[in-house]
Design an enzyme around this catalytic site. Structure first.
Site, PDB file in Angstrom:
ATOM      1  N   HIS A  28       6.732  -2.263   1.675  1.00 38.15           N
ATOM      2  CA  HIS A  28       5.461  -2.882   2.014  1.00 38.15           C
ATOM      3  C   HIS A  28       5.572  -3.362   3.462  1.00 38.15           C
ATOM      4  O   HIS A  28       6.681  -3.536   3.980  1.00 38.15           O
ATOM      5  CB  HIS A  28       5.227  -4.070   1.063  1.00 38.15           C
ATOM      6  CG  HIS A  28       3.853  -4.636   1.124  1.00 38.15           C
ATOM      7  ND1 HIS A  28       3.486  -5.569   2.062  1.00 38.15           N
ATOM      8  CD2 HIS A  28       2.752  -4.402   0.368  1.00 38.15           C
ATOM      9  CE1 HIS A  28       2.215  -5.892   1.881  1.00 38.15           C
ATOM     10  NE2 HIS A  28       1.745  -5.197   0.858  1.00 38.15           N
ATOM     11  N   TYR A  29       4.458  -3.607   4.108  1.00 36.27           N
ATOM     12  CA  TYR A  29       4.516  -4.055   5.502  1.00 36.27           C
ATOM     13  C   TYR A  29       4.996  -5.497   5.641  1.00 36.27           C
ATOM     14  O   TYR A  29       5.411  -5.919   6.721  1.00 36.27           O
ATOM     15  CB  TYR A  29       3.165  -3.876   6.202  1.00 36.27           C
ATOM     16  CG  TYR A  29       2.068  -4.782   5.691  1.00 36.27           C
ATOM     17  CD1 TYR A  29       1.899  -6.072   6.207  1.00 36.27           C
ATOM     18  CD2 TYR A  29       1.200  -4.360   4.692  1.00 36.27           C
ATOM     19  CE1 TYR A  29       0.900  -6.903   5.743  1.00 36.27           C
ATOM     20  CE2 TYR A  29       0.200  -5.183   4.219  1.00 36.27           C
ATOM     21  CZ  TYR A  29       0.051  -6.448   4.750  1.00 36.27           C
ATOM     22  OH  TYR A  29      -0.940  -7.271   4.276  1.00 36.27           O
TER      23      TYR A  29
END
Length: 181
Positions: A128-129
């Site tokens: 995920h970022y």
């Protein structure tokens, strides 16, 4: 064990220096924990082969620390390329966490993300970022609860797997002493 979206991926890299434009990744390790920071699985610890020119370009600090730990010798002897490391790491992670859901977890993880983005973008895309960066928590504790700082000591081995284990233990410590959750 089925892949669980709440599991967390912890990663640590050892590099030849701090600049992804010129330095390279020489070791990667990963651990998967559950959301309560219990270790579920340790991934492969991979020394990534680099050329003698890359190793010779390391500054004195990196030569000393990676030499004393034996990592330079392991890198020289390794048959693993960056692509091999990507494939093995993703194969391990996919058993425990679906792609795109776990933040990247670790200490000063933004630095690791910069190197992954440059040399292992397929692996970087697995995360995920968002990040869970223990060093950010440490900086807040240093300012808000400095008396807590002396209660946790790291070995500082600069070995990827040990560094991750210490990061997980450090976050557990802060959760108990500061967050009390």
């Amino acid at each position: 064990m089925a892949a669980d979206e709440t599991n967390l991926i912890w990663v640590d890299l050892e590099m030849t220096g701090l600049e992804p434009e010129v330095d390279r990744i020489i070791e990667i390790a990963t651990i998967v924990t559950d959301k309560e920071l219990n270790i579920l699985a340790e991934g492969p610890v991979i020394a990534i082969h680099q050329s003698e020119d890359v190793l010779a370009a390391m500054d004195d600090w990196n030569q000393k620390h990676h030499g004393e730990s034996g990592l330079i010798d392991r890198v020289r002897a390794s048959d693993f390329s960056e692509q091999d490391a990507i494939e093995q790491t993703i194969a391990f992670l996919s058993e425990h966490v679906p792609a795109g859901v776990s933040p990247m977890c670790g200490n000063s993880i933004g630095q690791d993300r910069r190197f992954l983005n440059r040399y292992m973008p397929t692996l970087e895309d697995y995360f995920h970022y968002r990040n869970i960066d223990v060093s950010s928590v440490k900086e807040l504790v240093r300012r808000w609860r400095p008396e807590v700082m002396d209660g946790f000591k790291k070995q500082g081995t600069h070995q990827a797997l040990v560094d991750i284990q210490e990061s997980i233990a450090e976050l557990r410590y802060y959760r108990e002493k500061v967050f009390k959750i």
